[in-house]
Design an enzyme around this catalytic site. Structure first.
Site, PDB file in Angstrom:
ATOM      1  N   CYS A  13      51.928  42.353  33.112  1.00  8.98           N
ATOM      2  CA  CYS A  13      52.529  42.233  34.448  1.00  8.98           C
ATOM      3  C   CYS A  13      52.001  43.377  35.305  1.00  8.98           C
ATOM      4  O   CYS A  13      52.776  44.133  35.901  1.00  8.98           O
ATOM      5  CB  CYS A  13      54.052  42.247  34.373  1.00  8.98           C
ATOM      6  SG  CYS A  13      54.753  43.594  33.404  1.00  8.98           S
ATOM      7  N   SER A  14      50.700  43.491  35.366  1.00 12.88           N
ATOM      8  CA  SER A  14      50.024  44.564  36.088  1.00 12.88           C
ATOM      9  C   SER A  14      49.157  43.980  37.197  1.00 12.88           C
ATOM     10  O   SER A  14      48.647  42.859  37.087  1.00 12.88           O
ATOM     11  CB  SER A  14      49.164  45.393  35.134  1.00 12.88           C
ATOM     12  OG  SER A  14      48.369  46.320  35.844  1.00 12.88           O
TER      13      SER A  14
END
Length: 739
Positions: free
Chosen positions: A474-475
């Site tokens: 989730c970057s």
């Protein structure tokens, strides 16, 4: 237009007015800090008559229990940003590894972390207010209270967020004296605090304190307030249709898309079929329903549902899953529920797909929590591994059926709009709060995360039996996403070429199981699934590395034969012209004599049936050969098989079946006449066949109960099952013919 605090004190005379106020109160430094009171006095100074909506964009709160403030102050102390000594007069204690006090309940814990995170975001502004209020050169009030600066900063943020009102204490609560002392102190000097905040707003030209934040943090806050609620259906306890029916009976209505969510509505997620989406304000109502209490509907961020659905789409009917990285027990249960339907025949035991989870980096308390979660959600196909992922053997027998590895490494969480709740629920890196509160991740922290991610994905590609590796973060940083994946594939191929390990070269980037229109035109990102953070969902990244066969070059049949002849596999077999020229060559007398001697040799005995009947012994070998030849296929393209039984079909038979590799009529006339001559039917165009040597094999006769040869079948025929040793049933026509 007057600004907040202007009608009470002005910018020029604020320090003198505040000193007079403090003197009138008759309070010294020690009395302000050490006074204890179980409850907040009702005779405290009233807040100034100002526009309270400008102090904070959030609505006023009732406050938190004392334990929340104490825990938040310790979190802030451990994670606060150290400012240069010459630029700040607020000094905190030097210890940055204070033990965290315990609080009861996950909600209180999340409230404490959220309060500390908000204080970190406004640390610079709060320190300016503290310096202006309590560290004025003419009368410093808290110069020697460094050990409570962290608690003062936390209380100061919450104080302005509550619009400078006292807490509304409800019920029996634990009383922490130092928390009550700090609250009473701020209530006595809230006029000074309000004036100081007004001066800071004038100095920085701020409409509200939200404008003090950088643009990316302001956008993140706006998204977090509007994010819808995601919840997946636990198919181990219920079904999607049943949950939808219950929601509709409860007054919810189903809409087509997330854009239409309003009030008591819900829709189905476009990427994850088992996930439902609700408006953000429906969270409290959903938590109170039986669906949530009975663990049939699990509230979790969409990012956590994407990777389990990807694994389910890649897993075959038989195969296990290995989960590695940073995730909660809910993500484990979601994966286990999706692959539970993959079991063959609905059985149990080893036929049930198993989810292996590496928990070597978890504490005992975290492992116990995982076991409690899996048991509560009804997961029976989950096994926790006490080892760390990199310590596992790639050829461990426990993983011989593992077909998919789900890798969710620790990442920067930069694509999450509400990072505090996400980190707490998904076992994330809490030490990222300081970086996230500033709106970016430091280079050193980012490089440390990428190093661990590279090691994890390299380890995952070493398992020889694994068919797919799902990598999800989730970057927003490409160095954590595309660069990690492409580097791993490239490095694995180079290592395989160097060490001649072809298994590693078969990993390739595969198309994503989900459709994404954002990067459809970009060829480099076409194989990746990416969601940008928005008001509809948090962001995520997903890539699938699949083990696919190498492309094989197609060869013509002639090239295959030539290559086989070059290797000596098929000696003397060439093209049609070569065979034709070889067959047209006249055979020598030695070859004819050799073939005649070989064909005159008696057939080899069957090892299972060595005793032959006298009738079979007295029969000339040429008649058997002739019988075999009469049953041969005339249009066979090469050497063919001829079958003959030693007894007539109507007689009991215990003999074998002879198989003769027949040669064409190019042999000598004597040999053809005495052994293998066959009368060719007229009108049939026979192709010429070639075989290097004739061969005769004798196979045992196989007798099966209730077996009827096809020549006896006809319409209306009803066979009689005979016992072993009885004569087969013959029709009248066959009996008459045989007689």
């Amino acid at each position: 237009m007057s600004l907040p605090g202007e009608q009470l004190v002005s910018d020029s005379d604020a320090p003198e007015a505040e000193r007079n106020m403090a003197a009138g109160e008759g309070l010294s430094h020690s009395s302000l800090i050490k006074t204890t009171s179980p409850a907040v006095s009702s005779n405290t100074e009233l807040s100034p008559d100002v526009d309270q909506e400008l102090w904070s964009s959030d609505q006023g709160q009732e406050g938190f229990p004392d334990g929340v403030y104490l825990l938040a102050s310790v979190i802030f102390q451990n994670d606060h940003l150290e400012r240069p000594a010459e630029g700040c007069k607020v000094n905190y204690v030097k210890d940055r590894e204070l033990p965290l006090p315990e609080v009861k309940g996950e909600e209180m814990q999340q409230a404490a972390y959220q309060l500390a995170f908000d204080t970190l975001k406004y640390q610079e502004l709060l320190e300016d207010i503290m310096t202006d209020c309590f560290f004025h050169p003419d009368q410093p009030l808290l110069l020697e209270s460094d050990e409570r600066m962290n608690l003062l900063a936390v209380f100061l943020y919450d104080f302005q967020d509550r619009k400078f009102n006292a807490r509304e204490l409800q019920g029996q609560q634990e009383v922490i004296p130092e928390v009550r002392d700090m609250e009473e102190f701020l209530l006595r000097f809230k006029t000074r605090v309000a004036a100081s905040l007004a001066r800071c707003r004038i100095k920085n030209n701020l409409i509200s304190i939200d404008y003090f934040l950088p643009e990316n943090l302001k956008e993140m806050d706006r998204r977090s307030r509007r994010l819808p609620l995601y919840a997946w259906v636990n198919t181990l306890k219920t079904s999607l249709d049943e949950v939808q029916d219950v929601l509709k009976d409860a007054g919810f209505s189903q809409v087509e898309s997330v854009d239409q969510l309003e009030g008591r509505t819900f829709c189905q997620d476009p990427h994850c079929e088992d996930t439902l989406v609700f408006p953000a304000q429906a969270k409290a109502e959903l938590r109170s329903t039986n669906l949530a209490r009975e663990h049939k509907l699990i509230i979790q961020d969409k990012f956590c549902s994407v990777s389990p659905n990807a694994v389910s789409s890649l897993l075959l009917e038989k195969g296990d899953v290995l989960m590695v990285g940073s995730f909660s027990g809910l993500t484990i249960c979601h994966t286990a529920a999706l692959i539970a339907d993959k079991q063959s025949g609905g059985g149990s035991g080893r036929s049930r797909p198993t989810v292996y989870v590496c928990v070597g980096d978890r504490t005992d308390a975290q492992r116990e929590a995982l076991q409690e979660t899996t048991a509560a959600l009804g997961c029976k196909n989950v096994k926790l591994l006490p080892e760390e992922f990199r310590a596992l053997g790639a050829r461990d027998k426990r993983f011989q059926n593992v077909r998919v590895i789900l890798l969710i490494p620790k990442c920067s969480v930069s694509a999450i709009s509400n990072p505090v709740g996400f980190l707490l629920q998904e076992n994330g890196a809490i030490d990222l709060l300081q970086n996230l509160s500033r709106g970016f991740i430091s280079q050193s922290k980012l490089e440390a995360l990428v190093t661990q991610q590279k090691k994890d994905i390299d380890t995952a590609l070493k398992f020889p039996q694994v068919g797919s590796v799902v990598y999800s973060t989730c970057s927003l940083y490409p160095m954590e996403n595309e660069e990690v994946v492409t580097r791993a594939v490239k490095q694995a191929k180079e290592k395989a070429d160097k060490h001649s390990r072809a298994a590693l070269t078969k990993f390739r980037l595969c198309p994503s199981p989900f459709s994404s229109t954002d990067h459809a035109a970009d060829s480099e990102k076409r194989n990746f699934f990416m969601l940008e953070p928005s008001e509809e969902s948090n962001g995520c990244f997903l890539a699938v590395l699949g083990r696919v066969p190498e492309p094989v070059a197609k060869e013509s049949p002639k090239d295959v034969i030539k290559r086989a002849n070059a290797k000596g596999i098929l000696d003397r077999i060439g093209t049609r012209k070569e065979l034709s020229s070889r067959s047209s060559a006249p055979s020598t007398a030695a070859d004819q004599s050799k073939n005649h001697r070989w064909r005159s040799r008696p057939p080899p005995c069957n090892l299972l049936n060595r005793q032959l009947s006298a009738q079979d012994k007295s029969r000339p070998w040429s008649s058997a050969s002739s019988s075999c030849s009469s049953m041969s296929r005339p249009n066979s393209s090469s050497s063919f098989l001829s079958f003959a039984s030693s007894n007539p079909p109507h007689a009991p038979s215990d003999k074998g079946i002879r198989i003769i590799f027949n040669s064409p009529s190019e042999t000598s006339p004597a040999t053809s006449a005495s052994h293998l001559s066959t009368k060719k039917p007229s009108g049939v165009n026979h192709r010429r066949h070639y075989a290097e040597k004739p061969m005769l094999l004798e196979l045992p006769f196989a007798q099966f109960d209730a077996y009827f040869p096809p020549q006896y079948s006809r319409v209306g025929f009803r066979p009689v099952v005979r016992k072993r040793g009885q004569t087969p049933f013959l029709s009248r026509s066959m009996a008459a013919k045989d007689s």
